[in-house]
Design an enzyme around this catalytic site. Structure first.
Site, PDB file in Angstrom:
ATOM      1  N   LYS A  11      32.778  35.425  41.011  1.00 26.61           N
ATOM      2  CA  LYS A  11      33.620  36.337  40.221  1.00 26.61           C
ATOM      3  C   LYS A  11      33.503  37.730  40.819  1.00 26.61           C
ATOM      4  O   LYS A  11      32.535  38.050  41.508  1.00 26.61           O
ATOM      5  CB  LYS A  11      33.201  36.393  38.742  1.00 26.61           C
ATOM      6  CG  LYS A  11      31.756  36.835  38.469  1.00 26.61           C
ATOM      7  CD  LYS A  11      31.496  38.330  38.380  1.00 26.61           C
ATOM      8  CE  LYS A  11      30.053  38.591  38.103  1.00 26.61           C
ATOM      9  NZ  LYS A  11      29.656  40.019  38.290  1.00 26.61           N
ATOM     10  N   VAL A  99      28.116  38.686  42.351  1.00 23.39           N
ATOM     11  CA  VAL A  99      29.283  37.785  42.311  1.00 23.39           C
ATOM     12  C   VAL A  99      29.031  36.606  41.364  1.00 23.39           C
ATOM     13  O   VAL A  99      29.824  35.669  41.312  1.00 23.39           O
ATOM     14  CB  VAL A  99      29.669  37.273  43.722  1.00 23.39           C
ATOM     15  CG1 VAL A  99      30.222  38.393  44.563  1.00 23.39           C
ATOM     16  CG2 VAL A  99      28.490  36.590  44.397  1.00 23.39           C
ATOM     17  N   ASP A 136      26.832  36.727  31.764  1.00 21.72           N
ATOM     18  CA  ASP A 136      27.974  36.379  32.625  1.00 21.72           C
ATOM     19  C   ASP A 136      28.371  34.918  32.540  1.00 21.72           C
ATOM     20  O   ASP A 136      29.361  34.522  33.150  1.00 21.72           O
ATOM     21  CB  ASP A 136      27.581  36.636  34.090  1.00 21.72           C
ATOM     22  CG  ASP A 136      28.157  37.937  34.588  1.00 21.72           C
ATOM     23  OD1 ASP A 136      27.963  38.253  35.779  1.00 21.72           O
ATOM     24  OD2 ASP A 136      28.797  38.620  33.788  1.00 21.72           O
TER      25      ASP A 136
END
Ligand SMILES: C[C@@](CO)(OP(=O)(O)O)[C@H](O)COP(=O)(O)OP(=O)(O)OC[C@H]1O[C@@H](n2ccc(N)nc2=O)[C@H](O)[C@@H]1O
Ligand SMILES: Nc1ncnc2c1ncn2[C@@H]1O[C@H](COP(=O)(O)OP(=O)(O)O)[C@@H](O)[C@H]1O
Length: 285
Positions: A11, A99, A136
């Protein structure tokens, strides 16, 4: 035995505003998550022994600390299968890069074992379990581009045009905790107004991480010569945005050898979700 291979997508935080610190020590965020068409590869197999084992690129992470293992164990109370699971991991995403590699591995494990272990939990239930594994994780469980608030779990769908990204890892491990506990981190960005535009946004962690990690500063300066660029999450990865894969590839070919990078494109829906839907369709044939 059934085998299922899924890609745990990376991401990007196209922006990351920190609005304040909560009583529980976490921070109220406003961030725009996009999934990418690139990530770790996880292959799930059912095994007779009722245990969870991980093979492949475990990179020195003790089994019980691996987010894949922790996700599987979090599902165990809902398991309706007598079998255990073997997860073969091919790591493509840098650890501590911003990420979401670990978080995405955890979410992908929840999605896969929810099916293979016949837990049949809803996405809401999986996202709640995911939140206990990390802020997340819910966005990867739901697998869609989203505007996030709260600690990162209050997700609103968001539509973005497809973009191509060069993501660069400056080979420094930036600790999320280190950044969020640092006295110099800005924590008072107001919530965005109605009708905001991307040029009104930024990453509140970027200036601090550039100061603490000069290699991140160098990476960002280098990328900004070619395209609009930002750091993602708490870093250290930085991304440059392009309108074509060819333009991104041309810059990747000039990347200094002491950094690593990959070119990919944004995905409105997580590749893991698409792969799982295709696998389940084959299963019912
Ligand atoms: C910062 C973000 C932005 O997307 O991503 P990364 O840069 O890590 O990829 C995320 O919020 C990271 O999510 P995740 O990596 O799951 O963090 P967690 O394991 O839940 O939390 C690690 C630590 O980060 C801090 N933390 C995390 C999220 C948040 N909203 N406020 C915080 O203060 C806390 O100190 C927490 O102990
Ligand atoms: N399967 C995994 N893959 C990557 N990191 C993992 C994994 N399991 C546990 N971790 C730990 O989680 C930490 C942060 O994970 P991650 O979500 O990748 O953060 P970031 O978004 O900063 O890369 C890593 O630094 C690592 O120590």
């Amino acid at each position: 035995m059934k085998t299922l291979t899924l890609t745990a997508p990376a991401k990007l935080n196209l922006f990351l505003h920190i609005n304040g610190r909560r009583a529980d020590g976490y921070h109220e965020l406003e961030t725009l998550f996009t999934m990418l068409e690139y990530g770790d590869e996880l292959t799930f197999s059912l095994i007779k022994q009722d245990i969870v084992e991980i093979g492949g690129d475990v990179a020195g992470i003790p089994l019980q600390e691996n987010l894949i293992y922790r996700a599987a164990e979090a599902l165990r109370p809902h398991k309706k299968s007598p079998f255990g699971a073997h997860v073969q991991l091919v790591k493509k995403l840098p650890m501590g890069g911003g990420v979401g590699g670990g978080s995405s591995d955890a979410a992908t494990t929840l999605l896969a074992l929810n099916t293979l272990w016949q837990c049949d939990l809803s996405l809401d239930q999986l996202a709640d379990i995911g939140l206990s594994l990390g802020a997340d994780v819910p966005v990867f469980v739901r697998g869609k581009t989203a505007l996030a608030q709260g600690v990162g779990e209050k997700l609103s769908p968001y539509t973005l045009a497809k973009k191509h990204y060069l993501v660069v890892f400056p080979n420094v491990h930036v600790g999320t905790v280190e950044v969020f506990t640092h006295p110099e981190l800005p924590r008072n960005t107001p919530k965005l107004p109605e009708g905001w535009t991307i040029d009104q946004t930024h990453n509140d962690c970027q200036a601090l991480v550039k100061k603490l990690y000069p290699e991140v500063e160098k990476t960002l300066s280098w990328l900004l010569k070619y395209a609009p660029s930002r750091m993602t999450g708490t870093g250290g990865c930085c991304f440059a945005e392009f309108d074509s894969a060819q333009a991104a590839q041309r810059v990747l070919e000039q990347l200094p050898s002491h950094w690593t990078g990959f070119v990919t494109q944004s995905a409105s829906e997580s590749i893991a979700h698409r792969q799982l839907a295709a696998w389940r369709k084959d299963e019912v044939k």
